[in-house]
Scaffold this motif. Structure first.
Motif, PDB file in Angstrom:
ATOM      1  N   ASP A 113       0.876  -1.180   0.000  1.00  0.00           N
ATOM      2  CA  ASP A 113       0.000   0.000   0.000  1.00  0.00           C
ATOM      3  C   ASP A 113       0.911   1.226   0.000  1.00  0.00           C
ATOM      4  OD1 ASP A 113      -1.546   2.286   0.932  1.00  0.00           O
ATOM      5  OD2 ASP A 113      -3.116   0.862   1.460  1.00  0.00           O
ATOM      6  N   HIS A 114       0.742   2.097  -0.955  1.00  0.00           N
ATOM      7  CA  HIS A 114       1.671   3.223  -1.103  1.00  0.00           C
ATOM      8  C   HIS A 114       1.633   4.176   0.090  1.00  0.00           C
ATOM      9  CE1 HIS A 114      -2.077   5.180  -2.422  1.00  0.00           C
ATOM     10  NE2 HIS A 114      -1.483   6.331  -2.194  1.00  0.00           N
ATOM     11  N   ARG A 115       0.600   4.076   0.925  1.00  0.00           N
ATOM     12  CA  ARG A 115       0.473   5.006   2.048  1.00  0.00           C
ATOM     13  C   ARG A 115       1.140   4.507   3.326  1.00  0.00           C
ATOM     14  NH1 ARG A 115      -5.847   5.004   1.012  1.00  0.00           N
ATOM     15  NH2 ARG A 115      -5.163   2.850   0.799  1.00  0.00           N
ATOM     16  N   ASN A 116       1.247   3.198   3.496  1.00  0.00           N
ATOM     17  CA  ASN A 116       1.754   2.756   4.801  1.00  0.00           C
ATOM     18  C   ASN A 116       2.614   1.489   4.780  1.00  0.00           C
ATOM     19  OD1 ASN A 116      -0.101   0.687   4.427  1.00  0.00           O
ATOM     20  ND2 ASN A 116      -1.696   1.703   5.623  1.00  0.00           N
ATOM     21  N   THR A 117       3.020   1.018   3.617  1.00  0.00           N
ATOM     22  CA  THR A 117       3.854  -0.178   3.609  1.00  0.00           C
ATOM     23  C   THR A 117       5.250   0.140   4.137  1.00  0.00           C
ATOM     24  OG1 THR A 117       4.589  -2.031   2.259  1.00  0.00           O
ATOM     25  CG2 THR A 117       4.758   0.139   1.269  1.00  0.00           C
ATOM     26  N   ARG A 118       5.907  -0.827   4.763  1.00  0.00           N
ATOM     27  CA  ARG A 118       7.249  -0.629   5.303  1.00  0.00           C
ATOM     28  C   ARG A 118       8.321  -1.051   4.304  1.00  0.00           C
ATOM     29  NH1 ARG A 118       6.133   2.933   8.669  1.00  0.00           N
ATOM     30  NH2 ARG A 118       8.234   2.685   9.551  1.00  0.00           N
ATOM     31  N   ASP A 119       7.922  -1.601   3.161  1.00  0.00           N
ATOM     32  CA  ASP A 119       8.901  -1.997   2.148  1.00  0.00           C
ATOM     33  C   ASP A 119       9.573  -0.756   1.552  1.00  0.00           C
ATOM     34  OD1 ASP A 119       7.058  -4.149   2.566  1.00  0.00           O
ATOM     35  OD2 ASP A 119       7.822  -5.106   0.773  1.00  0.00           O
ATOM     36  N   THR A 120      10.796  -0.931   1.080  1.00  0.00           N
ATOM     37  CA  THR A 120      11.475   0.152   0.357  1.00  0.00           C
ATOM     38  C   THR A 120      11.043   0.109  -1.107  1.00  0.00           C
ATOM     39  OG1 THR A 120      13.403   0.088   1.830  1.00  0.00           O
ATOM     40  CG2 THR A 120      13.719   1.060  -0.362  1.00  0.00           C
ATOM     41  N   PHE A 121      10.605   1.249  -1.610  1.00  0.00           N
ATOM     42  CA  PHE A 121      10.143   1.293  -2.999  1.00  0.00           C
ATOM     43  C   PHE A 121      10.259   2.704  -3.541  1.00  0.00           C
ATOM     44  CE2 PHE A 121       6.445   2.387  -0.480  1.00  0.00           C
ATOM     45  CZ  PHE A 121       5.738   3.311  -1.239  1.00  0.00           C
ATOM     46  N   VAL A 122      10.092   2.836  -4.848  1.00  0.00           N
ATOM     47  CA  VAL A 122      10.069   4.144  -5.511  1.00  0.00           C
ATOM     48  C   VAL A 122       8.639   4.432  -5.939  1.00  0.00           C
ATOM     49  CG1 VAL A 122      10.867   5.494  -7.487  1.00  0.00           C
ATOM     50  CG2 VAL A 122      12.461   3.982  -6.281  1.00  0.00           C
ATOM     51  N   LEU A 123       8.129   5.562  -5.491  1.00  0.00           N
ATOM     52  CA  LEU A 123       6.783   5.996  -5.873  1.00  0.00           C
ATOM     53  C   LEU A 123       6.917   7.013  -6.998  1.00  0.00           C
ATOM     54  CD1 LEU A 123       3.709   6.132  -5.443  1.00  0.00           C
ATOM     55  CD2 LEU A 123       4.118   7.837  -3.645  1.00  0.00           C
ATOM     56  N   ILE A 124       6.430   6.656  -8.179  1.00  0.00           N
ATOM     57  CA  ILE A 124       6.550   7.528  -9.357  1.00  0.00           C
ATOM     58  C   ILE A 124       5.284   8.341  -9.515  1.00  0.00           C
ATOM     59  CG2 ILE A 124       6.741   7.566 -11.863  1.00  0.00           C
ATOM     60  CD1 ILE A 124       8.726   5.379 -11.718  1.00  0.00           C
ATOM     61  N   GLU A 125       5.448   9.655  -9.411  1.00  0.00           N
ATOM     62  CA  GLU A 125       4.317  10.573  -9.482  1.00  0.00           C
ATOM     63  C   GLU A 125       3.947  10.926 -10.925  1.00  0.00           C
ATOM     64  OE1 GLU A 125       3.470  14.709  -7.252  1.00  0.00           O
ATOM     65  OE2 GLU A 125       5.164  14.764  -8.636  1.00  0.00           O
ATOM     66  N   SER A 126       4.957  11.216 -11.747  1.00  0.00           N
ATOM     67  CA  SER A 126       4.694  11.598 -13.133  1.00  0.00           C
ATOM     68  C   SER A 126       5.892  11.255 -13.999  1.00  0.00           C
ATOM     69  CB  SER A 126       4.387  13.094 -13.237  1.00  0.00           C
ATOM     70  OG  SER A 126       5.494  13.867 -12.807  1.00  0.00           O
ATOM     71  N   LEU A 127       5.641  10.983 -15.272  1.00  0.00           N
ATOM     72  CA  LEU A 127       6.663  10.666 -16.261  1.00  0.00           C
ATOM     73  C   LEU A 127       6.794  11.832 -17.238  1.00  0.00           C
ATOM     74  CD1 LEU A 127       5.455   7.029 -16.965  1.00  0.00           C
ATOM     75  CD2 LEU A 127       7.503   7.654 -15.674  1.00  0.00           C
ATOM     76  N   SER A 128       8.019  12.065 -17.715  1.00  0.00           N
ATOM     77  CA  SER A 128       8.271  13.166 -18.643  1.00  0.00           C
ATOM     78  C   SER A 128       8.826  12.637 -19.957  1.00  0.00           C
ATOM     79  CB  SER A 128       9.267  14.159 -18.026  1.00  0.00           C
ATOM     80  OG  SER A 128       8.833  14.623 -16.775  1.00  0.00           O
ATOM     81  N   ALA A 129       8.819  13.519 -20.964  1.00  0.00           N
ATOM     82  CA  ALA A 129       9.431  13.238 -22.271  1.00  0.00           C
ATOM     83  C   ALA A 129       8.867  11.982 -22.930  1.00  0.00           C
ATOM     84  CB  ALA A 129      10.953  13.124 -22.130  1.00  0.00           C
ATOM     85  N   LEU A 130       7.561  11.769 -22.778  1.00  0.00           N
ATOM     86  CA  LEU A 130       6.939  10.590 -23.382  1.00  0.00           C
ATOM     87  C   LEU A 130       7.053  10.610 -24.906  1.00  0.00           C
ATOM     88  CD1 LEU A 130       3.877  10.596 -21.016  1.00  0.00           C
ATOM     89  CD2 LEU A 130       5.346   8.610 -21.325  1.00  0.00           C
ATOM     90  N   HIS A 131       7.121  11.812 -25.503  1.00  0.00           N
ATOM     91  CA  HIS A 131       7.218  11.908 -26.954  1.00  0.00           C
ATOM     92  C   HIS A 131       8.581  11.462 -27.476  1.00  0.00           C
ATOM     93  CE1 HIS A 131       9.004  15.537 -25.326  1.00  0.00           C
ATOM     94  NE2 HIS A 131       9.610  15.746 -26.477  1.00  0.00           N
TER      95      HIS A 131
END
Length: 455
Positions: free
Chosen positions: A365-383
């Motif tokens: 769960d992105h709000r309360n998990t204790r695992d280490t992870f990367v939360l990606i909010e937005s991607l750029s340069a899709l073109h």
């Protein structure tokens, strides 16, 4: 802004009379018209105020040999229509005999009812005053937020028409408004950081102004205390917006036109194959109640519907126009444009969890998990960073490294991979599906994605 709707019955009768007089037996017309007003501001002053009226009309004529000619115009007067019909007829002599479109067999079928009340427009001065207030509130949210370099408030009304010589008559009107805020924060000795938010509604008076301000401020502030990230492979959680952007960049996978043109990862034989994990579903639903820009029919008059593209991880359907559907031996799906070459494209993606499958990592769960992870909010340069026909992507992103529940903004990094590996590497879809301005999706977890930190 005032917008007088077209009299489509009168337009149809005019076309019929002109075509009959000129000996043209088969024709169709697709038209879109609209008025739009938009404003931008810069530190409390007007940066841009713009109002525009646009119209785009495409006329197609089939000649005696069955070849098609196409003309574009913006003139719906009797004289303009006659020129368009004659121009399309003359162009039909040079039509492509290898790719001849026809009328959609569903162009006269009943269309769904869409509950989208038309909203009154506000004056451009009112829009400007509103955006000035919004910018001021966002600037006051935090001392580090010095500018809102990208912003815009717009609203408009439009209508779409499709008519053909076999009796099809489609007409719809809609109104739409949007607010976009992208703030920039600066602190001494630190790199500038940014964050943004978007809101859409049927009318400008219905926009969630405070929600947009709050989200843009929170996203910007959350990136102030940034740190570099080590290059490596990570457990990644995509926000709904980021995942929908990634899917959209590879929509040629489920596009029949792209398959026939040889620019898709998929082929005719891909139907029924496993594209994703068994608990992954993808629908295209242009009728979703939260889809502000919903249309009841496409450019060829085919009714819009909810279509399962990937079910239980398997490719079940493709997006079709009349011509591609005919080559695949199926019905059109309501995803066609209208032009010299009929385009095909998605409307509104819905990502969901299959009831028949289950995630192996339901604790995430992105709000309360204790695992280490990367939360990606937005991607750029899709073109630039996506090679859709190869499946590969390498994209800069905004996001956070999350350790023991603590978020640390990533200074600068890119994420790279193959969309096929992403879809088959999904380890969890969170149960809560989030409605965004571009579709519906939960947070999506994928393991083992390559992230390159930038010094």
């Amino acid at each position: 802004m005032t917008h007088t709707p077209l009299n489509v019955e009168e337009l149809r009768d005019q076309l019929h009379a002109l075509a009959t007089r000129d000996g043209i037996r088969q024709w169709d017309l697709g038209a879109s018209r609209g008025m739009n007003a938009s404003v931008q501001v810069d530190r409390g002053e007007a940066k841009q105020m713009k109002a525009a009226q646009r119209s785009s009309i495409t006329v197609r004529v089939w000649n005696e040999q069955g070849l098609v000619g196409v003309t574009s115009t913006s003139d719906l007067s009797p004289g303009g229509l006659e020129k368009a019909l004659n121009g399309a007829y003359q162009a039909s002599a040079f039509g492509n005999a290898e790719d001849i479109p026809g009328f959609s067999p569903l162009a006269t079928a009943p269309i769904p009812e869409i509950d989208r009340p038309l909203k009154p427009s506000q004056s451009i001065q009112t829009l400007l005053s509103t955006l000035k207030d919004v910018e001021g509130e966002l600037l006051a949210k935090h001392p580090a937020i010095e500018t809102v370099p990208y912003n815009g408030l717009s609203e408009g009304n439009s209508e779409r028409i499709y008519l053909n010589s076999e009796g099809a008559l489609r007409h719809m009107q809609r109104t739409q408004a949007s607010l976009y805020l992208y703030a920039r924060a600066e602190e001494s000795g630190r790199k500038p950081r940014s964050g943004g938010a978007v809101r859409v509604a049927l009318g400008s008076a219905d926009l969630d102004l405070s929600g947009c301000i709050k989200e843009a401020a929170e996203r910007t502030i959350s990136h102030l205390n940034y740190q570099p990230i080590d290059t490596g492979r990570y457990l990644v959680c995509f926000t709904p917006e980021a995942f929908l952007d990634l899917l959209g960049a590879f929509s040629s996978m489920i596009n029949a036109r792209s398959i026939l043109d040889g620019i898709s990862l998929s082929s005719k034989e891909s139907l029924g194959q496993q594209l994703a994990v068994p608990f992954f579903n993808l629908h295209d639903n242009g009728l979703h109640p939260n889809h502000v820009g919903a249309a009841a029919f496409d450019g060829e008059g085919t009714p819009t519907k909810r279509l399962c593209l990937i079910g239980n991880g398997k490719l079940e359907n493709l997006l079709h126009s009349e011509a591609t559907a005919r080559q695949f031996g199926v019905q059109p799906t309501g995803h066609a444009g209208l032009g010299a070459k009929v385009s095909v494209g998605p409307d509104w993606f819905e990502v969901s969890t299959s009831e028949e499958g289950s995630s192996a990592a339901a604790h995430l769960d992105h709000r309360n998990t204790r695992d280490t992870f990367v939360l990606i909010e937005s991607l750029s340069a899709l073109h630039a960073g996506v090679k859709a026909s190869q499946g590969a992507f390498s994209l800069p992103f905004d996001g956070w490294l999350v350790k023991d529940g603590e978020r640390i903004s990533v200074e600068a990094a890119t994420i790279a991979g193959d969309i096929r590996d992403v879809l088959k590497g999904i380890v969890h879809l969170e149960p809560n599906e989030v409605v965004t301005h571009q579709g519906v999706s939960p947070h999506v977890w994928v393991d083992g994605l390559a992230i390159t930190g930038e010094a």
